[in-house]
Design a protein around this motif. Structure first.
Motif, short mmCIF file in Angstrom:
data_model
loop_
_atom_site.label_atom_id
_atom_site.label_comp_id
_atom_site.label_asym_id
_atom_site.label_seq_id
_atom_site.Cartn_x
_atom_site.Cartn_y
_atom_site.Cartn_z
N LEU A 136 7.61 56.18 23.31
CA LEU A 136 7.29 54.77 23.13
C LEU A 136 8.44 54.07 22.41
O LEU A 136 8.76 52.92 22.71
N GLY A 137 9.07 54.81 21.49
CA GLY A 137 10.19 54.24 20.76
C GLY A 137 11.34 53.84 21.67
O GLY A 137 12.11 52.94 21.35
N LEU A 138 11.43 54.49 22.84
CA LEU A 138 12.47 54.13 23.80
C LEU A 138 12.18 52.78 24.45
O LEU A 138 13.08 52.10 24.91
N ALA A 139 10.90 52.43 24.51
CA ALA A 139 10.52 51.20 25.21
C ALA A 139 10.48 50.00 24.27
O ALA A 139 10.30 48.88 24.72
N ILE A 140 10.66 50.23 22.99
CA ILE A 140 10.56 49.13 22.03
C ILE A 140 11.95 48.73 21.56
O ILE A 140 12.75 49.59 21.20
N PRO A 141 12.28 47.43 21.61
CA PRO A 141 13.55 47.01 21.02
C PRO A 141 13.47 47.16 19.51
O PRO A 141 12.97 46.28 18.81
N LEU A 142 13.95 48.31 19.03
CA LEU A 142 13.75 48.63 17.62
C LEU A 142 14.44 47.64 16.69
O LEU A 142 14.08 47.52 15.53
N HIS A 143 15.43 46.91 17.22
CA HIS A 143 16.13 45.96 16.36
C HIS A 143 15.24 44.83 15.90
O HIS A 143 15.56 44.11 14.97
N ALA A 144 14.09 44.69 16.56
CA ALA A 144 13.13 43.68 16.12
C ALA A 144 12.62 43.97 14.72
O ALA A 144 12.01 43.11 14.09
N THR A 145 12.88 45.19 14.23
CA THR A 145 12.34 45.57 12.92
C THR A 145 13.33 45.37 11.79
O THR A 145 13.10 45.86 10.69
#
Lengths: 299, 300
Positions: A136-145
């Motif tokens: 799931l972490g691959l599908a989330i733009p983690l930079h939003a955090t």
């Protein structure tokens, strides 16, 4: 590619050997692929042109930059821009980048390798939901955090330290590392684990003595891939550091832009210098990196 | 002691302990999952980045949703996603098929194609800024008037320049993915097609393309979700300008939070970013039907 050559390998009978020659001549296409070749060379030109421009411009002095043709190399190449950049605490930024990259990549590899081992060799709800979470972490733009991360780092008194860059970089490297490593881990034959288990080895031993040596190419690939990302990372340094003593290379390029303003050749010299270490690494390990990445992503 | 070891052995014979996954899980929970929850929480607060965080209900959301700049940022982001996909996907696919060929020089080209991936986005942006300069860049250098434009100052052109630079930097990566995908297609399929008299073009459409379905989904997902992370490149290249013409969502979030010191509104933008990313990723997985990565996502 390998399988094509295998299939074209010589059969025993002489009758088929002429057929083999023609087939090899044809394989994998039939006529030479002219359009494909043109496209391939064209893209190479697209890739090379900016690189060429950066290199020749970095060798011009400032007067030469304004007077000579931008696309022609300087008549008298100079290294003065490189000297200027190296005098601007470049060594410090280089060292910072090195610390952050090594400090992130090694721990990320270690924990991702262990997780991949547990995910592939283990079973149960815990490992499977951990795996799902990473995917799931691959599908989330983690930079939003970045805002909560900024808050956490400031609250932990880590703002403007190299550790502030290392910790989130490790976390962000984990999903893709686990994915690629577990893809490769599945290729390790089960019989090898079984025979080691019969010899009384624990999983801990098998992980380091069997899986790790067999997967060394994959581990190196993932390591270089992560190193590329961390070395070139810009957003974390931008929001989590501010002073020159913690500045890393990509951020220094951005600040050089302000410091050198009109001195474009010096700015571009800093671009070359910041890329050089990766270029060297690539020249040394390109075969491993390319074959590892093509295999790792297309399984 | 001996009995302890034997119970441990028995447990281990069912496979390794899940504890091995814990260190990675902890890192990921602390620096990815908790911040993900945190960004949702902070979107209901007002915070200037330094002082107290105050609960503030829906006011950040109201501000963000009524701000025309947000709408503009969404449009710019959508354009970048669509255009950069249209630009990158066919080129990567064709180059991937091309470089997977047996000829030696193709492999050599593949090695050179990778070079842009070695540069940081900041470096790429700085290089293109200089290269595209209407006075000292490639336009006057090559003496081609059409290339002598104020590429980054013209709001009609700048978006396409950004898309081009994105393609320049990231096509190599997707080429690599497709190259790997093509190499996994069994050669027997091509031989069968050849026996059936299929030419190169027929082979491409009837063997290569269908066989690359999963590769396409992987690459497209990374491409589309990756589009939501184009921050550094645009930040250094145009800083979102001229005007708001390249101010895409991640950049808008950064500028709102760290330049305008409105972390509440920036967090709301972050939540929007996460939701868009998830929806797009799931859509792409559905589009491809049940495939390996989808079943992996679902843990099947």
């Amino acid at each position: 590619m390998a399988s094509t050559t295998q299939l074209a390998a010589p059969p025993a009978e002489p009758a088929t050997s002429s057929e083999r020659v023609t087939r090899r001549g044809k394989s994998p296409g039939m006529r030479p692929n002219i359009i494909g070749a043109l496209g391939g060379w064209f893209w190479l030109a697209v890739i090379i042109l900016p690189v060429y421009y950066v290199i020749i411009t970095s060798l011009k002095d400032q007067a030469g930059f304004f007077t000579t043709n931008p696309m022609l190399p300087p008549a008298e190449p100079t290294l003065s821009n490189y000297k200027l950049v190296l005098e601007q605490d470049f060594a410090q930024y280089f060292a910072n980048s090195l610390i952050v990259t090594i400090g992130s990549v090694i721990p990320a590899l270690l924990v991702s390798f262990m997780a991949a081992y547990a995910i592939v060799r283990g079973s149960g709800w815990f490992v499977s939901s951990t795996n799902k979470l990473f995917l799931l972490g691959l599908a989330i733009p983690l930079h939003a955090t970045i805002i909560p991360i900024y808050w956490m780092i400031t609250r932990a008194q880590m703002y403007d330290t190299l550790l502030a860059l290392i910790l989130p970089s490790i976390a962000f490297a984990i999903p893709i590392s686990v994915l690629i490593l577990s893809n490769f881990m599945r290729d390790v034959p089960n019989e090898l684990f079984e025979s080691m288990r019969l010899d009384g080895c624990s999983d801990w031993t098998m992980m380091w003595r069997l899986a790790l040596p067999l997967m060394r190419p994959a581990v190196v690939t993932v390591g270089i891939y992560n190193a590329l990302h961390v070395w070139n990372g810009f957003l974390f340094p931008l929001i989590l550091t501010q002073s020159p003593s913690t500045r890393v290379l990509p951020l220094s390029l951005w600040t050089f832009q302000d410091e050198f303003t009109a001195n474009i050749p010096a700015v571009l010299a800093s671009v070359v210098l910041a890329t050089l270490p990766l270029l060297v690494l690539y020249v040394v390990a390109r075969r491993q990196l390319l074959s590892g990445l093509t295999a790792g992503f297309s399984k | 002691m001996a009995s302890m070891i034997s119970t441990r052995r028995r447990a281990l014979s069912r496979g390794p302990s899940g504890w091995l996954a814990v260190p990675a899980l902890v890192f990921f929970l602390v620096f990815a999952v908790i911040p993900l929850v945190g960004v949702l929480f902070l979107s209901f607060t007002s915070w200037d980045g330094l002082g107290e965080i105050r609960l503030d209900g829906m006011s950040s959301w109201a501000a963000v949703l009524t701000d025309p700049v947000t709408g503009n940022a969404l449009v710019v982001t959508a354009k970048i996603i669509v255009f950069s996909f249209i630009a990158q996907a066919p080129i990567s696919l064709l180059l991937g098929v091309f470089t997977s060929g047996a000829q030696k020089y193709r492999a050599a080209l593949a090695v050179l194609y990778f070079v842009p991936l070695l540069l940081s986005s900041a470096a790429v942006a700085i290089a293109f800024k200089a290269l595209l300069d209407p006075n000292f860049g490639m336009g006057p250098g090559l003496g081609i008037p059409a290339l002598t434009q104020d590429w980054l100052g013209n709001s009609d052109l700048v978006l396409f320049v950004v898309v081009f630079v994105i393609a320049w930097q990231f096509v190599p990566f997707h080429t690599l993915i497709y190259q790997g995908g093509v190499r996994q297609i069994p050669a027997s399929l091509y031989e069968a097609a050849q026996i059936d008299g299929a030419g190169r073009i027929k082979q491409f459409f009837h063997v290569t393309l269908p066989q690359l379905k999963y590769t396409m989904i992987t690459s497209s997902t990374l491409m589309v979700v990756g589009s939501l992370a184009y921050f550094d490149l645009v930040f250094v290249l145009t800083a979102g300008g001229p005007g708001y013409s390249t101010r895409l969502l991640p950049l808008h979030m950064y500028l709102t939070g760290f330049k305008a010191n409105d972390m509440g509104a920036a967090s709301a933008l972050g939540v929007i970013l996460v939701v868009i990313g998830l929806v797009l990723a799931l859509l792409l997985q559905r589009l491809g039907g049940r495939n390996r990565s989808a079943s992996q996502l679902e843990g099947a």
